[in-house]
Design an enzyme around this catalytic site. Structure first.
Site, PDB file in Angstrom:
ATOM      1  N   GLY A 112      56.395  57.057 -29.950  1.00 32.77           N
ATOM      2  CA  GLY A 112      57.196  56.474 -28.740  1.00 32.77           C
ATOM      3  C   GLY A 112      58.397  57.255 -28.586  1.00 32.77           C
ATOM      4  O   GLY A 112      58.702  57.606 -27.632  1.00 32.77           O
TER       5      GLY A 112
ATOM      6  N   GLY B 156      50.224  52.201 -41.922  1.00 35.42           N
ATOM      7  CA  GLY B 156      49.587  52.481 -40.787  1.00 35.42           C
ATOM      8  C   GLY B 156      48.878  51.274 -40.017  1.00 35.42           C
ATOM      9  O   GLY B 156      47.789  50.973 -40.341  1.00 35.42           O
TER      10      GLY B 156
ATOM     11  N   GLY C  95      61.005  55.199 -36.992  1.00 35.56           N
ATOM     12  CA  GLY C  95      61.245  55.009 -38.629  1.00 35.56           C
ATOM     13  C   GLY C  95      61.253  56.288 -39.034  1.00 35.56           C
ATOM     14  O   GLY C  95      60.950  57.294 -38.584  1.00 35.56           O
TER      15      GLY C  95
ATOM     16  N   GLN D 240      56.903  54.477 -48.976  1.00 34.21           N
ATOM     17  CA  GLN D 240      55.978  55.247 -48.739  1.00 34.21           C
ATOM     18  C   GLN D 240      56.782  56.318 -47.673  1.00 34.21           C
ATOM     19  O   GLN D 240      56.466  57.498 -47.552  1.00 34.21           O
ATOM     20  CB  GLN D 240      54.884  55.046 -47.994  1.00 34.21           C
ATOM     21  CG  GLN D 240      53.889  54.174 -48.970  1.00 34.21           C
ATOM     22  CD  GLN D 240      52.858  53.381 -48.175  1.00 34.21           C
ATOM     23  OE1 GLN D 240      51.825  53.691 -47.714  1.00 34.21           O
ATOM     24  NE2 GLN D 240      53.280  52.279 -47.907  1.00 34.21           N
TER      25      GLN D 240
ATOM     26  N   ILE E 180      55.041  59.838 -41.006  1.00 41.11           N
ATOM     27  CA  ILE E 180      54.212  59.588 -42.354  1.00 41.11           C
ATOM     28  C   ILE E 180      52.962  59.274 -41.587  1.00 41.11           C
ATOM     29  O   ILE E 180      51.812  59.332 -42.475  1.00 41.11           O
ATOM     30  CB  ILE E 180      54.697  58.562 -43.148  1.00 41.11           C
ATOM     31  CG1 ILE E 180      54.529  56.979 -42.469  1.00 41.11           C
ATOM     32  CG2 ILE E 180      55.968  58.842 -43.745  1.00 41.11           C
ATOM     33  CD1 ILE E 180      54.439  56.010 -43.730  1.00 41.11           C
ATOM     34  N   ASP E 181      52.561  58.888 -40.546  1.00 41.50           N
ATOM     35  CA  ASP E 181      51.289  58.456 -39.828  1.00 41.50           C
ATOM     36  C   ASP E 181      50.331  59.709 -39.570  1.00 41.50           C
ATOM     37  O   ASP E 181      49.180  59.428 -39.386  1.00 41.50           O
ATOM     38  CB  ASP E 181      51.468  57.369 -38.724  1.00 41.50           C
ATOM     39  CG  ASP E 181      52.159  56.062 -38.983  1.00 41.50           C
ATOM     40  OD1 ASP E 181      51.981  55.915 -40.257  1.00 41.50           O
ATOM     41  OD2 ASP E 181      52.747  55.593 -38.358  1.00 41.50           O
TER      42      ASP E 181
HETATM   43  O1  F6P Z   1      55.569  54.650 -37.873  1.00 39.46           O
HETATM   44  C1  F6P Z   1      55.856  54.793 -39.243  1.00 39.46           C
HETATM   45  C2  F6P Z   1      55.649  53.422 -40.119  1.00 39.46           C
HETATM   46  O2  F6P Z   1      56.065  53.555 -41.234  1.00 39.46           O
HETATM   47  C3  F6P Z   1      54.479  52.866 -40.127  1.00 39.46           C
HETATM   48  O3  F6P Z   1      53.335  53.420 -40.848  1.00 39.46           O
HETATM   49  C4  F6P Z   1      54.531  51.438 -40.138  1.00 39.46           C
HETATM   50  O4  F6P Z   1      53.624  50.641 -39.925  1.00 39.46           O
HETATM   51  C5  F6P Z   1      55.859  51.158 -39.563  1.00 39.46           C
HETATM   52  O5  F6P Z   1      56.501  52.681 -39.075  1.00 39.46           O
HETATM   53  C6  F6P Z   1      56.860  50.265 -40.306  1.00 39.46           C
HETATM   54  O6  F6P Z   1      57.883  50.150 -39.029  1.00 39.46           O
HETATM   55  P1  F6P Z   1      59.235  49.579 -39.771  1.00 39.46           P
HETATM   56  O7  F6P Z   1      60.252  50.540 -40.280  1.00 39.46           O
HETATM   57  O8  F6P Z   1      59.936  49.282 -38.475  1.00 39.46           O
HETATM   58  O9  F6P Z   1      58.993  48.233 -40.306  1.00 39.46           O
END
Ligand code: F6P
Length: 357
Positions: A113, A179, A11, A283, A135-136
């Site tokens: 990851g 998160g 992400g 976010q 961001i986590d």
């Molecule tokens: O790991 C960052 C994050 O923004 C998490 O907070 C969120 O749960 C996830 O990625 C969302 O992932 P995607 O962009 O694949 O929907």
């Protein structure tokens, strides 16, 4: 002359470009002959040889630019050792691209990851430097990740905006913060935004306790309540289930996310009007905040120094205000979670913030 490649994976977040700029400027300043390659769309580009040669000008004007100029993709670590649909060995393919480009180092910017795969490549003999993006703020081995503070600001702004409308209408509002596994972002935005209830994945909640907190506010004459709820918030009841049982339960769950479930329970039991706001991917969007620009620049400069010293196999992290190289083997496969007994939780509780426990 050194040849270095950059790769952004997983992400995105606000300060990926700012961090690459820091590394590039540090390298170009020390060695004008250095060659930098951009691997496109994360590990996918490394597997399928999708890259381009970068120029110094590519790294100008990107300090404030969110997203990633290289593109990103999610390539789960658990699939890295599995061949693709055409039988291609992904790990061997990544090593081949690295060798074909005659790289001295691969700089990998990403979250948990991504760092696991970075460690895998390091174990396979590649020269790798990791940089902690998310961001986590859940990467083990660093107190702070770039992207976190920018996301805190956005989620806080969202709660601030909700405050005024919640007051006008006398409603209960739930703001669902990103998160799934960890609650740092919800915790910080919740405190900064003055949320009355904060629900985190690390502290399973009891809905009775949440409802008591809302009713207490009503009895005290407060017109509204605001809940900051992490995407991965979980009830005590659900936390007691096995992973398999919980997955099965979610299949029959009518709610799009946990906030809707909590909202429905509150509405039914208190009769109060509920609204739910999900700022979602906003976010991760927009420009990095000033704090992130500073730490990205520092992390980038530190990564450049490690490359020049040929010290590979590390993720560059923060311990307090000090930059520390952390072995990738220590980072890989570990999560930095909120400790329910930590001082920040105790302080928040002492002010009356309800964590649902
Ligand atoms: O790991 C960052 C994050 O923004 C998490 O907070 C969120 O749960 C996830 O990625 C969302 O992932 P995607 O962009 O694949 O929907």
């Amino acid at each position: 002359m050194k040849r270095v490649a950059f790769l952004t994976s997983g992400g995105d977040c606000q300060a990926l470009n700012a961090t690459m700029r820091g590394v590039a400027k540090g390298l170009y300043a020390a060695d004008s002959d250095i060659e930098i390659y951009g691997i496109l769309e994360g590990y996918k580009g490394l597997i399928y040889e999708n890259y381009r040669k970068m120029k110094p000008s590519d790294f100008s004007g990107i300090l404030t630019q969110g997203g990633t100029i290289l593109g990103s993709s999610r390539q789960p670590f658990k699939h890295m050792r599995k061949p693709d649909e055409n039988g291609l060995d992904k790990v061997e393919a990544m090593k081949k691209t690295y060798r074909d480009l005659k790289l001295d180092c691969l700089v990998i910017l990403g979250g948990n990851g991504t760092q696991k795969t970075a460690n895998l490549l390091h174990e396979e003999g590649l020269h790798v430097i990791g940089l902690p993006k998310t961001i986590d703020n859940d990467i083990y081995g660093t107190d702070m990740t770039f992207g976190f503070q920018s996301a805190v600001d956005i989620a806080t702004d969202c709660i601030d905006c909700i405050h005024t409308t919640a007051y006008s209408h006398g409603r209960v509002f739930i703001v669902e913060v990103m998160g799934h596994k960890v609650g740092w972002l919800t915790l910080h935005a919740g405190i900064a935004g003055g949320a009355d209830v904060i629900l985190l994945p690390e502290i399973p909640y009891d809905i009775d306790s949440v409802i008591r907190a809302i009713e207490k506010r009503t009895e005290e004459g407060k017109r509204f309540s605001i809940l900051a709820v992490a995407e991965g918030a979980i009830s005590k009841e659900d936390a007691a289930l096995t992973k398999k049982e919980y997955k099965q339960k979610l299949k029959n769950n009518p709610y799009p996310s946990v906030s809707y479930k909590i909202g429905a329970e509150i509405e039914e039991r208190t009769g109060q009007e509920i609204r739910i706001t999900v700022p979602g991917h906003t976010q991760r969007g927009g420009s990095p905040c000033a704090y992130d620009r500073v730490i990205s620049t520092r992390l980038g400069a530190a990564a450049a120094s490690l490359i020049l010293e040929e010290k590979y196999g590390y993720m560059v992290g923060f311990r307090g205000d000090e930059i520390v190289p952390v072995p990738l083997s220590e980072v890989a496969g570990r999560l930095k979670m909120v400790d329910p007994n930590s001082s920040i939780i105790k302080e928040a509780k002492s002010l009356g913030i309800c964590f649902g426990d």
